[in-house]
Structure formats: C-alpha cells, structure tokens
Write an enzyme that holds these catalytic residues in place. Structure first.
Site, PDB file in Angstrom:
ATOM      1  N   LYS A  54       0.880  -4.362  14.042  1.00 28.32           N
ATOM      2  CA  LYS A  54       2.135  -4.057  13.361  1.00 28.32           C
ATOM      3  C   LYS A  54       2.617  -2.678  13.813  1.00 28.32           C
ATOM      4  CE  LYS A  54       3.870  -4.965   8.713  1.00 28.32           C
ATOM      5  NZ  LYS A  54       3.516  -4.990   7.285  1.00 28.32           N
TER       6      LYS A  54
HETATM    7  O1  G3P Z   1       4.428  -5.288   4.028  1.00 25.86           O
HETATM    8  C1  G3P Z   1       5.740  -4.888   4.066  1.00 25.86           C
HETATM    9  C2  G3P Z   1       6.576  -5.194   2.849  1.00 25.86           C
HETATM   10  O2  G3P Z   1       6.395  -6.514   2.426  1.00 25.86           O
HETATM   11  C3  G3P Z   1       6.527  -4.175   1.746  1.00 25.86           C
HETATM   12  O3  G3P Z   1       7.168  -4.604   0.570  1.00 25.86           O
HETATM   13  O4  G3P Z   1       7.625  -4.341  -1.843  1.00 25.86           O
HETATM   14  O5  G3P Z   1       6.709  -2.386  -0.531  1.00 25.86           O
HETATM   15  O6  G3P Z   1       9.065  -3.144  -0.218  1.00 25.86           O
HETATM   16  P1  G3P Z   1       7.666  -3.551  -0.560  1.00 25.86           P
END
Ligand code: G3P
Length: 214
Positions: free
Chosen positions: A83
């Site tokens: 990633k």
């Molecule tokens: O892994 C990346 C993403 O899904 C993060 O989500 O909820 O931290 O915006 P969030």
C-alpha cells in the site's frame, strides 16, 4: 464485488473469516497502531487466517525508501499487497513495483485524476476514501462513479477498492456504481446481515414450528 475487512485486529479477522464472505484484508498505519503490535507480526498472522490479498502500507515518503520497505514487506507472504500513498513518490514507486510484478494498492485517493495516475502506474488497486470526503461535505460516492467512468473509458484494469466505508448505505451505493472491492470495518460487515423483517420473520417461523410440533 469482493469484500475486504479494514482492520489490524486479528480477533476481528478470525471472526470475519468464519463468515465465509471475506476475500481479503486492508490495514493502514493507524489500524496497525491500534492493535498495539508491530506491522510484521500482524500482517504475517493475518496471512495465515485469510487466503487473499492483504494490504500492508509503507511508511517512507521518498521513492527509494518506499521501494526498500516494499521489497522487504513483499517477502513476508505471497498474498501481501504493497500500500502506497498517492504522492509523486508513491506513484513512481508503484510504477517500479508494477513492472516487477508486485501487487500494489494506492491509497488516500480523493480525485479521479489521482486515480488516473495510479492506473497509469499499473496499480493493482486504487483506494478512494468515501467517508473522509463525506466528512468535509463532499460527495464520496460521486468520486467512485467518476473513477469507474474514467477506468471504463480507457480500459484500465486497476480495481476500484472503495475505502473509508462507514455504514451499510455506503456499501449499497458502491455496488450500484460498480466498485470492484469494498473494504469495511468489522462492524459495518456485521451490520449487513441485520434487517428487522428478517429477525421478525424468523421468530414467527420458529414460533409456528414450535406450536405445530408441540
Ligand atoms: O484503510 C483506509 C480507510 O478505509 C480508512 O477509513 O474510516 O479511517 O476514514 P477511515
């Protein structure tokens, strides 16, 4: 539509694996930090639980540093996906890794032009962040729609991995606009099963069955 679980908590992944509907896992440095363990430890353990793509993020911000980390992470398991953040260095590292046959997930994508850059660099996955766009009053779902259109217009095979999904409605809309993958926290996947009419209907069936067989 593939389902990934977005977490660094191995217990959640074990429970999700039992559901039989989880195809892969995504992590990020914040999720790994929450687990209180090291990335290498967590990723290696996840690879033993789920037989599918497992995203592990680099920390370096320069291309050479990213590549150094990526080649090390890629040795952990065949299913590991590197990633990379959507920066100049991240896209350049992605192009190099793609040429070397290493799978990549370009993350922190907030525009269709950024998604185009990732596709041109041969990314395996692009991760547009829905919830974080919604949080600042933008339309996250519109971004997924735009990326779908751009990739279809030019025949890019990079998979759209909808990320930052906060609730079931996000998933429903992702399926309608054609995201390839949705990565969701444990709670969001769990909520997909729930419907009051399913629960009500089942208790009626069971009560009727019990009456008829008493
Ligand atoms: O892994 C990346 C993403 O899904 C993060 O989500 O909820 O931290 O915006 P969030």
């Amino acid at each position: 539509m593939e389902f990934f679980i977005d977490t660094g908590m191995v217990d959640e992944i074990k429970k999700a694996a039992e559901w039989g509907i989880v195809d892969g896992v995504t992590t990020n440095p914040s999720l790994i930090a929450k687990s209180g363990r090291t990335q290498v430890e967590v990723i290696k353990e996840i690879c033993e639980i789920i037989d599918g793509p497992i995203s592990a993020e680099v920390i370096a911000t320069d291309k050479d540093g990213m590549l150094k980390e990526a080649y090390e992470i890629a040795k952990w398991h065949d299913n590991v996906v590197i990633k990379l953040p959507l920066t100049e260095a991240g896209i350049a590292a992605c192009a190099t890794l793609s040429k070397d046959g290493i799978k990549t997930n370009v993350t922190l994508c907030f525009s269709s032009n950024q998604a185009l850059l990732a596709a041109k660099a041969g990314a395996t996955y692009i991760s547009p962040f829905l919830g974080r766009l919604d949080d600042i009053g933008h339309n996250g779902m519109q971004l997924i729609e735009e990326i779908r259109m751009v990739y279809d217009n030019y025949g890019f095979t990079t998979k759209i991995l909808a990320a930052s999904i906060r609730h079931a409605l996000h998933l429903r809309d992702c399926t309608l606009v054609g995201a390839d993958v949705a990565t969701m926290p444990y709670k969001v996947i769990e909520a997909l099963y729930k419907h009051p009419l399913t629960e009500k209907g089942l208790s009626t069936f069971l009560a009727d069955h019990a009456k008829a067989n008493s």
